[in-house]
Design an enzyme around this catalytic site. Sequence first.
Site, short mmCIF file in Angstrom:
data_model
loop_
_atom_site.label_atom_id
_atom_site.label_comp_id
_atom_site.label_asym_id
_atom_site.label_seq_id
_atom_site.Cartn_x
_atom_site.Cartn_y
_atom_site.Cartn_z
N CYS A 91 -22.40 -17.45 29.69
CA CYS A 91 -23.80 -17.33 29.25
C CYS A 91 -24.77 -18.25 29.98
O CYS A 91 -25.96 -18.26 29.66
CB CYS A 91 -23.88 -17.53 27.74
SG CYS A 91 -22.85 -16.31 26.90
N HIS A 136 -31.33 -22.64 24.00
CA HIS A 136 -30.28 -21.63 24.11
C HIS A 136 -30.25 -20.88 22.77
O HIS A 136 -30.20 -19.66 22.76
CB HIS A 136 -28.95 -22.30 24.44
CG HIS A 136 -27.85 -21.32 24.73
ND1 HIS A 136 -27.98 -20.31 25.64
CD2 HIS A 136 -26.60 -21.19 24.20
CE1 HIS A 136 -26.87 -19.59 25.66
NE2 HIS A 136 -26.02 -20.10 24.80
N GLU A 157 -27.38 -28.32 19.70
CA GLU A 157 -28.53 -28.31 20.62
C GLU A 157 -29.70 -29.09 20.01
O GLU A 157 -30.39 -29.84 20.72
CB GLU A 157 -28.94 -26.87 20.94
CG GLU A 157 -30.01 -26.80 22.04
CD GLU A 157 -30.34 -25.37 22.45
OE1 GLU A 157 -29.88 -24.41 21.79
OE2 GLU A 157 -31.07 -25.23 23.45
N LYS A 204 -34.25 -15.60 21.07
CA LYS A 204 -33.16 -14.61 20.96
C LYS A 204 -33.33 -13.68 19.76
O LYS A 204 -32.69 -12.64 19.69
CB LYS A 204 -31.81 -15.31 20.94
CG LYS A 204 -31.42 -15.85 22.34
CD LYS A 204 -29.98 -16.30 22.41
CE LYS A 204 -29.51 -16.59 23.84
NZ LYS A 204 -30.10 -17.77 24.46
N HIS A 263 -28.74 -12.00 22.19
CA HIS A 263 -28.13 -12.84 23.21
C HIS A 263 -27.68 -11.93 24.35
O HIS A 263 -26.72 -11.18 24.21
CB HIS A 263 -26.95 -13.61 22.62
CG HIS A 263 -26.40 -14.67 23.53
ND1 HIS A 263 -26.82 -14.82 24.84
CD2 HIS A 263 -25.48 -15.65 23.32
CE1 HIS A 263 -26.17 -15.84 25.40
NE2 HIS A 263 -25.36 -16.36 24.50
N PHE A 319 -19.54 -20.38 27.66
CA PHE A 319 -18.11 -20.63 27.48
C PHE A 319 -17.59 -21.44 28.67
O PHE A 319 -18.12 -21.36 29.78
CB PHE A 319 -17.34 -19.30 27.43
CG PHE A 319 -17.36 -18.64 26.09
CD1 PHE A 319 -18.12 -19.12 25.05
CD2 PHE A 319 -16.57 -17.51 25.86
CE1 PHE A 319 -18.12 -18.50 23.80
CE2 PHE A 319 -16.56 -16.88 24.63
CZ PHE A 319 -17.34 -17.37 23.60
#
Lengths: 263, 360
Positions: free
Chosen positions: B127, B255, B266, B284, B289, B347
């Site tokens: 991502c 994010h 975050e 998002k 996402h 990831f």
Amino acid sequence: MKAVYLESVGVLGPGLPDWETARRVLDGELPHRAEVPRPDPPQLPPNERRRVPQLVRWALAVAHEALAGAERAAGEVAMVFSSSSGDGEIVHKLCEAVTSPEREVSPTMFHNSVHNAAPGYWSISTGSQQRSVALCGYDASFAVGLLEAVGFVLAEQVPVLLVACDLPFPEPLTPLRDIRLPFGVALLISPAPGNRAFARWRISLGAGVQPARFPRMLPPALATNPAAQALPLLAASRASTAQRVSIVYVGDRHMTVETSPCR
Amino acid sequence: MDLDGVALDTWIGRVGGVEEEQILARLAEFDCRNNRLAQLGLRQDGFDAAVALARAHYGPERIAVLVGTSTSGMENCERAYRQRDRESGALPGWFKERYSLNLFSVADFVQRYLELSGPAAAISTACSSSAKVFASAARMIDAGYADAAVVGGVDSLCLTTLYGFESLDLLSRRPCRPCDAARDGISIGEAAGFALLERPGRAQGGVALLGYGESSDAFHMSSPDPSGDGAYAAMQFALQRAGIAPSEVQYINMHGTGTPANDRIEDRAIFRLFGASVPCSSTKGWTGHTLGAAGIVEAIICALCLEARLIPGTLNLDRIDPAFASRVAAAPETRDLRYALSNSFGFGGSNCSLLLGRAA
């Protein structure tokens, strides 16, 4: 274009269990034998070790060899990982799972499917929080990775560990991708000619395709592996005089590496 | 959820018109959902025409193509697996790895579509993929291998990501609610985004990439490091490279996936670096996402916000998580913006932050 310096190498392939052996095979001192090595999983807690996919094992084996050869710590070097086709075993199992009636995907399999699994496991097993990138350039994946690594070294003035690795696909994917033998290579490339550096490289892209001759003492089937495109360059980098090596790049272009010995 | 034969209780962000998009005849072999989405993206907002002008100026071999993707044409491979021969198990003859499944397929397609011949790569770090393309492009131009770069991100819906995130228990049953006290997972979207990066001078746009920062968590393949050190380091490196103090940043596009862990970690990392004065939000809720496309989608949102002097709010946010310490913008705000930061985490613990600025 400014020069970069090759400090150390890690190699894993059929009959090429490490750089020392590969070097002697390329120099004609040793005959090539065809045993396929089985790399150990990296240093991780036992339950994690079992889950480490094959491609990651290959990538980490060569990465550790190159790192040790340069006498550097993992935390000093950024990683560029390049592979054309990733881990075919995982692609196969995921596709089988999502097209089965139950559609049950293993969560470990899913997180292992990312292309940056090798840099991910590298950072987890070494504790390095250094930057990494993972990329792909189909048949030109080695040259694409090398350009990224050299760009990294020149722009950021840090040593970079380039790892390129590809494995044959399992059935039923085998006929779709002609990679006949497994191969992995790691190159530690540095911005300055330190004590360990043995070759100086200047790299440029040019028009037309002029593939270098694949080392004749190695099986031609190995040349089908995108990562094995490193081998003509490694052979030339061992020479006692300056050489030019051409490597297939993307589209109708090639990469030229001018290599000269630095010790 | 309205995707062929998928029976998951979740919401998706599906791009309209992908099925109808006809791949350019000379590139017909590249036909798959991901490349159709890429082509649809290239045709928006006069992007292909702007690249044609740059191509005439620099020459096709001096413009790099760097495209982020996490699954490329995986959807095509899944389709082929549904058509395996019952006897032999063989895959159908129409399926070609090179033009769909292979990650490079999308970068190859984009390079050929735009008739470019410079450095090219598919960058795939889950991502953070299409945030990383900006860093790669900056290095490629710095090192002298290109004068300009087309950067992009393209990821399309496929069974593997839907059932994969389901297996990790990360899919929300509702449209995702980033930063909400009751957030419970992501909504998967698909997207294509592109940008043309050039050295100052010829560049037309009023927005510049001023810095990028990258780091690795060194913690776990699919869970973010609870300490947030990796996220913190990526943001700090981006500031350092740009030579900008935390107090000068006026907006952070998080994010902000909507998973309990991501948003909590975050928030802490942002608070540690910026305190509670810099507004941050996740977009998002609008896009879902979009995985390998999320980095560039949100970089483009930041660029638009810099130009429009707008701080976007956070869609679907009812009640900000009371444990959060940073200043989450729930509703949009209008104010003069000069610098904005965009975060992308993936990831493998792959973190990337981009610092964008508007010309004074």
